[in-house]
Motif scaffolding. Structure first.
Motif, PDB file in Angstrom:
ATOM      1  N   UNK A 196       0.812  -1.213   0.000  1.00  0.00           N
ATOM      2  CA  UNK A 196       0.000   0.000   0.000  1.00  0.00           C
ATOM      3  C   UNK A 196       0.850   1.270   0.000  1.00  0.00           C
ATOM      4  N   UNK A 197       2.107   1.155   0.374  1.00  0.00           N
ATOM      5  CA  UNK A 197       2.977   2.327   0.496  1.00  0.00           C
ATOM      6  C   UNK A 197       3.880   2.508  -0.721  1.00  0.00           C
ATOM      7  N   UNK A 198       3.684   1.684  -1.745  1.00  0.00           N
ATOM      8  CA  UNK A 198       4.469   1.759  -2.982  1.00  0.00           C
ATOM      9  C   UNK A 198       3.539   2.232  -4.095  1.00  0.00           C
ATOM     10  N   UNK A 199       3.906   3.297  -4.786  1.00  0.00           N
ATOM     11  CA  UNK A 199       3.024   3.867  -5.820  1.00  0.00           C
ATOM     12  C   UNK A 199       2.876   2.938  -7.029  1.00  0.00           C
ATOM     13  N   UNK A 200       3.972   2.480  -7.584  1.00  0.00           N
ATOM     14  CA  UNK A 200       3.931   1.646  -8.794  1.00  0.00           C
ATOM     15  C   UNK A 200       4.498   0.266  -8.450  1.00  0.00           C
ATOM     16  N   UNK A 201       3.691  -0.751  -8.613  1.00  0.00           N
ATOM     17  CA  UNK A 201       4.080  -2.105  -8.225  1.00  0.00           C
ATOM     18  C   UNK A 201       4.908  -2.834  -9.270  1.00  0.00           C
ATOM     19  N   UNK A 202       5.080  -2.294 -10.452  1.00  0.00           N
ATOM     20  CA  UNK A 202       5.728  -3.037 -11.530  1.00  0.00           C
ATOM     21  C   UNK A 202       7.144  -3.487 -11.188  1.00  0.00           C
ATOM     22  N   UNK A 203       7.976  -2.608 -10.666  1.00  0.00           N
ATOM     23  CA  UNK A 203       9.355  -2.974 -10.325  1.00  0.00           C
ATOM     24  C   UNK A 203       9.378  -3.992  -9.185  1.00  0.00           C
ATOM     25  N   UNK A 204       8.493  -3.819  -8.216  1.00  0.00           N
ATOM     26  CA  UNK A 204       8.425  -4.752  -7.086  1.00  0.00           C
ATOM     27  C   UNK A 204       8.010  -6.137  -7.565  1.00  0.00           C
ATOM     28  N   UNK A 205       6.955  -6.211  -8.376  1.00  0.00           N
ATOM     29  CA  UNK A 205       6.483  -7.498  -8.868  1.00  0.00           C
ATOM     30  C   UNK A 205       7.495  -8.137  -9.812  1.00  0.00           C
ATOM     31  N   UNK A 208      -4.126  -3.225  -9.689  1.00  0.00           N
ATOM     32  CA  UNK A 208      -3.780  -4.392  -8.868  1.00  0.00           C
ATOM     33  C   UNK A 208      -3.341  -5.539  -9.774  1.00  0.00           C
ATOM     34  N   UNK A 209      -4.078  -5.741 -10.864  1.00  0.00           N
ATOM     35  CA  UNK A 209      -3.847  -6.902 -11.726  1.00  0.00           C
ATOM     36  C   UNK A 209      -2.829  -6.665 -12.844  1.00  0.00           C
ATOM     37  N   UNK A 210      -2.880  -5.527 -13.512  1.00  0.00           N
ATOM     38  CA  UNK A 210      -1.999  -5.297 -14.658  1.00  0.00           C
ATOM     39  C   UNK A 210      -0.514  -5.395 -14.327  1.00  0.00           C
ATOM     40  N   UNK A 211      -0.033  -4.845 -13.217  1.00  0.00           N
ATOM     41  CA  UNK A 211       1.390  -5.007 -12.910  1.00  0.00           C
ATOM     42  C   UNK A 211       1.801  -6.482 -12.743  1.00  0.00           C
ATOM     43  N   UNK A 212       0.907  -7.305 -12.231  1.00  0.00           N
ATOM     44  CA  UNK A 212       1.203  -8.740 -12.116  1.00  0.00           C
ATOM     45  C   UNK A 212       1.356  -9.369 -13.501  1.00  0.00           C
ATOM     46  N   UNK A 213       0.384  -9.120 -14.351  1.00  0.00           N
ATOM     47  CA  UNK A 213       0.386  -9.721 -15.682  1.00  0.00           C
ATOM     48  C   UNK A 213       1.536  -9.188 -16.537  1.00  0.00           C
ATOM     49  N   UNK A 214       1.835  -7.903 -16.409  1.00  0.00           N
ATOM     50  CA  UNK A 214       2.908  -7.292 -17.193  1.00  0.00           C
ATOM     51  C   UNK A 214       4.295  -7.787 -16.800  1.00  0.00           C
ATOM     52  N   UNK A 215       4.438  -8.292 -15.591  1.00  0.00           N
ATOM     53  CA  UNK A 215       5.756  -8.767 -15.140  1.00  0.00           C
ATOM     54  C   UNK A 215       5.912 -10.270 -15.217  1.00  0.00           C
ATOM     55  N   UNK A 216       4.919 -10.964 -15.803  1.00  0.00           N
ATOM     56  CA  UNK A 216       5.076 -12.386 -16.068  1.00  0.00           C
ATOM     57  C   UNK A 216       4.219 -13.324 -15.236  1.00  0.00           C
ATOM     58  N   UNK A 217       3.549 -12.813 -14.217  1.00  0.00           N
ATOM     59  CA  UNK A 217       2.702 -13.687 -13.408  1.00  0.00           C
ATOM     60  C   UNK A 217       1.446 -14.082 -14.178  1.00  0.00           C
ATOM     61  N   UNK A 218       0.879 -15.215 -13.804  1.00  0.00           N
ATOM     62  CA  UNK A 218      -0.385 -15.688 -14.371  1.00  0.00           C
ATOM     63  C   UNK A 218      -1.437 -15.660 -13.285  1.00  0.00           C
TER      64      UNK A 218
END
Length: 87
Positions: free
Chosen positions: A3-12, A74-84
């Motif tokens: 919740x304290x991270x603005x963009x989850x893409x790098x984290x995911x 919530x979902x797009x950063x997961x899918x964009x980084x390779x998760x299913x």
């Protein structure tokens, strides 16, 4: 802590890189519509910094900032980084 991270893409992306093949990444966050209503947001689709008042720190109150986001963020950063998404 998400919740304290603005963009989850790098984290995911880092979680995905470190996860063993066949591994699972499980996390839990508030439902985005609850946060939209709770924070009285004007634009559901925006990622925005919000703040809550926390009480109980030796009688003091603390403003705790976090980021509110729509379901797509919530979902797009997961899918964009390779998760299913299984379910």
């Amino acid at each position: 802590v998400l919740d304290y991270v603005r963009d989850w893409r790098a984290v995911f992306a880092e979680f995905y890189r470190l996860l063993r093949p066949g591994g699972h990444f499980v996390f839990s966050v508030q439902h985005p519509f609850f946060e939209y209503v709770y924070f009285k947001a004007e634009n559901y689709f925006a990622v925005e910094r919000v703040s809550c008042e926390w009480r109980g720190f030796a009688g003091a109150t603390v403003q705790m900032p976090s980021f509110r986001r729509p379901l797509g963020e919530l979902l797009n950063p997961l899918l964009e980084t390779g998760f299913l998404l299984e379910k």
